[in-house]
Design a protein around this motif. Structure first.
Motif, PDB file in Angstrom:
ATOM      1  N   VAL A  96       0.843  -1.202   0.000  1.00 50.88           N
ATOM      2  CA  VAL A  96       0.000   0.000   0.000  1.00 50.88           C
ATOM      3  C   VAL A  96       0.875   1.248   0.000  1.00 50.88           C
ATOM      4  O   VAL A  96       0.600   2.225  -0.709  1.00 50.88           O
ATOM      5  N   HIS A  97       1.948   1.241   0.787  1.00 50.48           N
ATOM      6  CA  HIS A  97       2.876   2.372   0.826  1.00 50.48           C
ATOM      7  C   HIS A  97       3.477   2.632  -0.548  1.00 50.48           C
ATOM      8  O   HIS A  97       3.747   3.792  -0.910  1.00 50.48           O
ATOM      9  N   ASN A  98       3.657   1.576  -1.331  1.00 50.77           N
ATOM     10  CA  ASN A  98       4.217   1.694  -2.682  1.00 50.77           C
ATOM     11  C   ASN A  98       3.140   1.856  -3.747  1.00 50.77           C
ATOM     12  O   ASN A  98       3.427   1.713  -4.952  1.00 50.77           O
ATOM     13  N   ASP A  99       1.908   2.115  -3.322  1.00 44.28           N
ATOM     14  CA  ASP A  99       0.774   2.317  -4.230  1.00 44.28           C
ATOM     15  C   ASP A  99       0.479   1.093  -5.086  1.00 44.28           C
ATOM     16  O   ASP A  99      -0.100   1.213  -6.170  1.00 44.28           O
ATOM     17  N   ASP A 100       0.824  -0.083  -4.602  1.00 41.89           N
ATOM     18  CA  ASP A 100       0.540  -1.333  -5.308  1.00 41.89           C
ATOM     19  C   ASP A 100      -0.645  -2.005  -4.621  1.00 41.89           C
ATOM     20  O   ASP A 100      -0.501  -2.952  -3.857  1.00 41.89           O
ATOM     21  N   TYR A 101      -1.834  -1.496  -4.897  1.00 41.75           N
ATOM     22  CA  TYR A 101      -3.018  -1.923  -4.169  1.00 41.75           C
ATOM     23  C   TYR A 101      -3.473  -3.331  -4.555  1.00 41.75           C
ATOM     24  O   TYR A 101      -4.050  -4.043  -3.734  1.00 41.75           O
ATOM     25  N   THR A 102      -3.214  -3.721  -5.783  1.00 41.54           N
ATOM     26  CA  THR A 102      -3.596  -5.069  -6.206  1.00 41.54           C
ATOM     27  C   THR A 102      -2.827  -6.128  -5.432  1.00 41.54           C
ATOM     28  O   THR A 102      -3.406  -7.091  -4.919  1.00 41.54           O
ATOM     29  N   ARG A 103      -1.519  -5.958  -5.333  1.00 39.59           N
ATOM     30  CA  ARG A 103      -0.718  -6.918  -4.580  1.00 39.59           C
ATOM     31  C   ARG A 103      -1.067  -6.900  -3.098  1.00 39.59           C
ATOM     32  O   ARG A 103      -1.021  -7.936  -2.429  1.00 39.59           O
ATOM     33  N   ALA A 104      -1.406  -5.735  -2.588  1.00 39.50           N
ATOM     34  CA  ALA A 104      -1.807  -5.647  -1.186  1.00 39.50           C
ATOM     35  C   ALA A 104      -3.065  -6.474  -0.941  1.00 39.50           C
ATOM     36  O   ALA A 104      -3.157  -7.226   0.042  1.00 39.50           O
ATOM     37  N   ALA A 105      -4.052  -6.350  -1.837  1.00 33.24           N
ATOM     38  CA  ALA A 105      -5.288  -7.113  -1.694  1.00 33.24           C
ATOM     39  C   ALA A 105      -5.035  -8.614  -1.820  1.00 33.24           C
ATOM     40  O   ALA A 105      -5.584  -9.414  -1.054  1.00 33.24           O
ATOM     41  N   VAL A 106      -4.190  -8.995  -2.777  1.00 30.02           N
ATOM     42  CA  VAL A 106      -3.854 -10.412  -2.947  1.00 30.02           C
ATOM     43  C   VAL A 106      -3.151 -10.954  -1.704  1.00 30.02           C
ATOM     44  O   VAL A 106      -3.433 -12.078  -1.250  1.00 30.02           O
ATOM     45  N   ALA A 107      -2.256 -10.178  -1.121  1.00 27.84           N
ATOM     46  CA  ALA A 107      -1.533 -10.616   0.070  1.00 27.84           C
ATOM     47  C   ALA A 107      -2.488 -10.877   1.236  1.00 27.84           C
ATOM     48  O   ALA A 107      -2.316 -11.831   2.005  1.00 27.84           O
ATOM     49  N   ILE A 108      -3.514 -10.037   1.364  1.00 28.96           N
ATOM     50  CA  ILE A 108      -4.498 -10.239   2.429  1.00 28.96           C
ATOM     51  C   ILE A 108      -5.278 -11.532   2.207  1.00 28.96           C
ATOM     52  O   ILE A 108      -5.540 -12.287   3.149  1.00 28.96           O
ATOM     53  N   LEU A 109      -5.630 -11.816   0.955  1.00 29.11           N
ATOM     54  CA  LEU A 109      -6.348 -13.057   0.662  1.00 29.11           C
ATOM     55  C   LEU A 109      -5.464 -14.284   0.853  1.00 29.11           C
ATOM     56  O   LEU A 109      -5.941 -15.346   1.278  1.00 29.11           O
ATOM     57  N   VAL A 110      -4.168 -14.161   0.545  1.00 33.02           N
ATOM     58  CA  VAL A 110      -3.237 -15.261   0.812  1.00 33.02           C
ATOM     59  C   VAL A 110      -3.135 -15.501   2.322  1.00 33.02           C
ATOM     60  O   VAL A 110      -3.089 -16.651   2.783  1.00 33.02           O
ATOM     61  N   ALA A 111      -3.110 -14.416   3.088  1.00 36.17           N
ATOM     62  CA  ALA A 111      -3.089 -14.550   4.547  1.00 36.17           C
ATOM     63  C   ALA A 111      -4.337 -15.272   5.041  1.00 36.17           C
ATOM     64  O   ALA A 111      -4.281 -16.044   6.009  1.00 36.17           O
ATOM     65  N   LEU A 112      -5.470 -15.024   4.370  1.00 32.32           N
ATOM     66  CA  LEU A 112      -6.717 -15.722   4.731  1.00 32.32           C
ATOM     67  C   LEU A 112      -6.571 -17.225   4.534  1.00 32.32           C
ATOM     68  O   LEU A 112      -7.010 -18.021   5.378  1.00 32.32           O
ATOM     69  N   ILE A 113      -5.945 -17.631   3.433  1.00 29.80           N
ATOM     70  CA  ILE A 113      -5.736 -19.061   3.170  1.00 29.80           C
ATOM     71  C   ILE A 113      -4.819 -19.665   4.226  1.00 29.80           C
ATOM     72  O   ILE A 113      -5.088 -20.749   4.761  1.00 29.80           O
ATOM     73  N   LEU A 114      -3.748 -18.970   4.545  1.00 35.84           N
ATOM     74  CA  LEU A 114      -2.809 -19.463   5.549  1.00 35.84           C
ATOM     75  C   LEU A 114      -3.463 -19.536   6.926  1.00 35.84           C
ATOM     76  O   LEU A 114      -3.181 -20.443   7.710  1.00 35.84           O
ATOM     77  N   ASP A 115      -4.344 -18.591   7.215  1.00 31.79           N
ATOM     78  CA  ASP A 115      -5.044 -18.605   8.498  1.00 31.79           C
ATOM     79  C   ASP A 115      -5.941 -19.834   8.616  1.00 31.79           C
ATOM     80  O   ASP A 115      -6.060 -20.417   9.696  1.00 31.79           O
TER      81      ASP A 115
END
Length: 266
Positions: free
Chosen positions: A32-51
């Motif tokens: 998000v700090h790097n204005d890469d919002y797509t990767r930020a959203a994907v990372a959150i969904l990957v965290a959901l899978i790992l959770d």
């Protein structure tokens, strides 16, 4: 008589999965700090899978522990509380700071993080007294997934066009994000019941039709992943409200009132 020593140490595999999920949340914040919002959203969904994986592994290997519960909650607050709040603010709210107090301040962002923290704390103190088939209040991973999948869907379809006119402007999208953040915040701290998936017995034999149905679901998700994810998590978030409708409530199984155990998942 010698007193038995308390066994020290942690269960490695579930803890590694939990830490990996938390690092996905950290990565999302950096993105998000790097204005890469797509990767930020994907990372959150990957965290959901790992959770989901760390809880499943803990149950399958009988490696549940109080340490794992607390570590999971701390990781969830980073990945599903702070990360999606920052994503929603930077992507949709911050560009329109002149639209009013609700858009220009950090009220929705702070409310989401606070509600997530309250939700996790309440889960930890009630984990031994609630029916493990149900969550009280919307789980924080599901709330984060609604935000992340909405960002992904809108990023993949930045200009939804209807009869050569833009269907959703940037300002409307920003307003929708504010509504979503407020709604998810209130659902997390509500007393609404949400069905848990922990009761599914993956080690037992299941009907062949279930395998066919799951295969069909995978194909549908693969065809439009961001849209399907957003619809799925949004419907799950609305389920707690829908089950309050009397005709529907009468046909749904009711939560047990006595303790049934269960630790993971918030």
């Amino acid at each position: 008589m010698k007193r038995g020593r308390r066994r020290r140490g942690v269960y490695l595999l579930p803890s590694l999965l939990t830490i990996s999920g938390m690092l996905c949340g950290v990565y999302a914040i950096v993105a998000v700090h790097n204005d890469d919002y797509t990767r930020a959203a994907v990372a959150i969904l990957v965290a959901l899978i790992l959770d989901g994986l760390d809880g499943a592994v803990a149950r399958l290997t009988n490696s549940q522990s109080e340490f794992g519960v607390q570590l999971d909650s701390l990781a969830d607050l980073v990945s599903f509380g702070i990360a999606p709040a920052i994503l929603s603010y930077a992507w949709a709210m911050k560009p329109y700071t002149k639209m009013g107090l609700l858009f220009g301040s950090i009220i929705p962002t702070a409310l989401f993080v606070s509600s997530g923290a309250f939700r996790l704390a309440r889960f930890n103190v009630q984990t031994q007294t609630l029916d493990k088939r149900y969550f009280v209040g919307l789980p924080i991973p599901a709330a984060a997934a609604v935000i992340a999948s909405f960002v992904l869907f809108m990023r993949e379809s930045p200009s939804l066009v209807l009869f050569e006119h833009e269907l959703l402007s940037d300002r409307v999208t920003s307003a929708l994000m504010v509504v979503i953040v407020y709604a998810m915040s209130f659902l997390m701290v509500s007393r609404l019941r949400y069905r848990s998936l922990k009761g599914i017995e993956i080690k037992k034999r299941q009907p062949f039709a279930l395998l066919f149905g799951l295969t069909l679901v995978v194909l549908i998700v693969a065809s439009a992943p961001s849209l399907v994810a957003f619809l799925f998590f949004s419907l799950y978030a609305l389920f707690g409200v829908i089950r309050l409708i009397p005709p529907i409530q009468r046909h749904l199984p009711q939560p047990l009132e006595h303790p049934v155990g269960g630790k993971d998942g918030a």
